[in-house]
Design an enzyme around this catalytic site. Sequence first.
Site, PDB file in Angstrom:
ATOM      1  N   ASP A 316       2.395  -2.693  -5.167  1.00  0.00           N
ATOM      2  CA  ASP A 316       3.669  -2.006  -5.424  1.00  0.00           C
ATOM      3  C   ASP A 316       4.859  -2.957  -5.305  1.00  0.00           C
ATOM      4  O   ASP A 316       4.736  -4.075  -4.810  1.00  0.00           O
ATOM      5  CB  ASP A 316       3.806  -0.836  -4.430  1.00  0.00           C
ATOM      6  CG  ASP A 316       4.944   0.097  -4.807  1.00  0.00           C
ATOM      7  OD1 ASP A 316       5.350   0.098  -5.989  1.00  0.00           O
ATOM      8  OD2 ASP A 316       5.438   0.816  -3.919  1.00  0.00           O
ATOM      9  N   GLU A 319       8.075  -5.557  -9.360  1.00  0.00           N
ATOM     10  CA  GLU A 319       8.866  -5.876 -10.575  1.00  0.00           C
ATOM     11  C   GLU A 319       9.503  -7.257 -10.467  1.00  0.00           C
ATOM     12  O   GLU A 319       9.618  -7.902 -11.521  1.00  0.00           O
ATOM     13  CB  GLU A 319       9.939  -4.794 -10.786  1.00  0.00           C
ATOM     14  CG  GLU A 319       9.379  -3.426 -11.104  1.00  0.00           C
ATOM     15  CD  GLU A 319       8.683  -2.741  -9.912  1.00  0.00           C
ATOM     16  OE1 GLU A 319       9.094  -3.005  -8.771  1.00  0.00           O
ATOM     17  OE2 GLU A 319       7.738  -1.981 -10.145  1.00  0.00           O
ATOM     18  N   ASP A 429       7.520   6.230  -9.843  1.00  0.00           N
ATOM     19  CA  ASP A 429       8.192   7.311  -9.113  1.00  0.00           C
ATOM     20  C   ASP A 429       8.776   8.379 -10.037  1.00  0.00           C
ATOM     21  O   ASP A 429       9.990   8.440 -10.250  1.00  0.00           O
ATOM     22  CB  ASP A 429       9.285   6.727  -8.216  1.00  0.00           C
ATOM     23  CG  ASP A 429       8.712   5.756  -7.197  1.00  0.00           C
ATOM     24  OD1 ASP A 429       7.471   5.703  -7.064  1.00  0.00           O
ATOM     25  OD2 ASP A 429       9.501   5.049  -6.550  1.00  0.00           O
TER      26      ASP A 429
END
Length: 716
Positions: A316, A319, A429
């Site tokens: 996670d 990015e 999300d």
Amino acid sequence: MRTFQIDESIIKYSFGDPIKTQAIVLEGTETNKGSLDYLEVSTGENLKLYYHMKTEDIVLGLGENQRGINKRGGIYESFCTDEPLHTPGKKALYGAHNFLLVDGSEKFGIFIDFPGRISFDIGFKHKDKLEIIMSGLDADIYIIRGEGLRAITHNFLKLIGQAYAPPKWAFGYQQSRWGYKTASDVEEIADCFIENDIPCDSIYLDIDYMQDFKDFTVNEERFPNFGEFLGKMKAKGFRLVPIIDAGVKIEKGYDIYEEGIQKGYFCKDETGEAFVAAVWPGKVHFPDFLNEEASKWFGSKYKTLIDYGIEGFWNDMNEPAIFYSEKRLGQAIEVAKQSENENLDIFAFFKLKDAFSNLSNSPADYGSFYHLMDGKKIKHDKVHNLYGYYMTKAAAEGFKEIKPKVRFLLFSRASYIGMHRYSGIWTGDNNSWWEHLLLNIKMMPSINMCGFLYSGADTGGFGGDANGQLLIRWMQLSLFTPLFRNHTAMGHRNQEPFAFEKETTSIIRDIIKLRYSLIPYIYSEYMKALHKSDVYFSTLSFEYDDEISRRVENQLLVGESLMICPIYEENAIGRYVWVPEDMLLWKHMGDSKEVFSIARKGHMYLEAELNEIPIFIKKDKMLIMGKSAKNVEALIGEELFVVAFVSDKASYTYYDDDGKSLEYQDGTYYEILMEIQKTEDDFIITVENYGNEKVKKISFQIFDNNKNITRKTFIM
Ligand code: GLC
């Protein structure tokens, strides 16, 4: 520009000196083709491509992104973004999937292998103009041809290589929540599944299992004797899946931090110092996954958790997400100090507000740190879209070193095409909104086209509170997604199947049980798609070429036999459906009640109460099922149940393998070929078994075009 013939259907046009992203697996031979097919090119500061769209053109693709399946009318960006609010105006989400499929009088695919920011204007500024602008001049552009949409996609999937296969247990139902804080929280959840007789294969560990949010650590107070606990949970039938974040906490004495600093494995700022950003643990450094040595090092760290008995991970914040950087926070505080005791007019007030609200994921930060890639220093924003991909590749390559023979569950939030060879993705999300259930439907075929077969959304929605009805309807979609996980954010209502009133729980139990009966089909179709460079989810236009099928945005084909039409509106007791050919409609209603009817080609209103799951079986196709069980390991698989809709002849290849090892890659798998031939007054069944020793009996339920049922049993 240099040109390369990759195979008979793909040409690569190489501009400048492109970064080798590892998106593709096929190399071609150089040719001297003069100009690009279909597209106009302009170069200046940036490389730009144009295509003049005709009125009837539909543009598919872009993987995990906003808006419709048909991307026309929108403006999009490829720039992996930690975007917690997926509202329609947002241009980019977590993935950068630069593949487009033009469906009109000309049908072709475009793949842009460029890891920096790209803008795609698909008829937004000018309704007929497709304009692609890269933030640079060096890129590989691929033009892909083929006989129709499926063939073009197939050629593209061959170019980018075989998709990742998770272990079979990862096709079971998975329960997650940000907020299971202790071992007893997790065990309580497991016990609730058992008490409520709801099948489940795994429970997720979010950041709370870590010590102070440090990767590869376990909080010993909250999870004492972690290895033993994992063993206990496994004995109860549950695997635990921990999260790993990209940022490494800056903390003296923390081994990962100390080693990374000592070996120079973190991304550097302009001055050559390790770049400082902040995420969950406060200040962190980002491992330089683009540096091969650093990547190997990080990949090897998964061993700590694997040694305890962990068999799957989710990567996670890769990015990478940045809450703030030291530098920009300092600047914002400065603005705040200057504003103190001032009479702030509109400009001064917004300057102050923006100084803080623009702190996260700031383009200025992404332009202020560096990687060492193949020995060359590269500014992060030039390769931004590779970061999550390379973190996940590091993990997958680590697993190969640690346990070379077994499959691991692995999926990531950020991604770039090519990463599908190493893992799956989840769609990040989302919210407990009906709109996001619809978005999930629309994303699945686009994501599949870009190679990512193992995917799914946070079922029920991550942010916000789901009501029982939304969770039920969402589950009726996720029932078919390879990754079937219910996940929700801290601070929101509990979203487990048993967190609602009895009636809701009972409907959800039935959906999850149905999932386990469908695993033979889901797994077979998934693995066949992987082996054949095909998709698992597709738009109707992949099979049907009528104008309505080309434009349907809320129905999907699942594998070769099924069409699904999920209900995605609150309080709806049905919906309109386009049936592109006669199909068998199976309404599964729980309590073993099932109703079959023939859905005739045309428009229909499909009634579906909350507890009813409509499944359409295509003409001359079969649906393969098994008996449900409490988890994947408990699926015995001795008996298969086939529901077939046969007007002439139906054949199906049922695929299976050990579900654990990587031997499928060398051709070790089993197939059962089934054929049902209609004769004047009967059906003739032939079954050929290639190596499947598990299946002993196949029970066929065959429907003809007038809904007559024939039941037959085949003993192996
Ligand atoms: C990110 C992830 C989410 C996770 C949360 C806490 O928002 O997308 O799934 O629960 O971080 O780790």
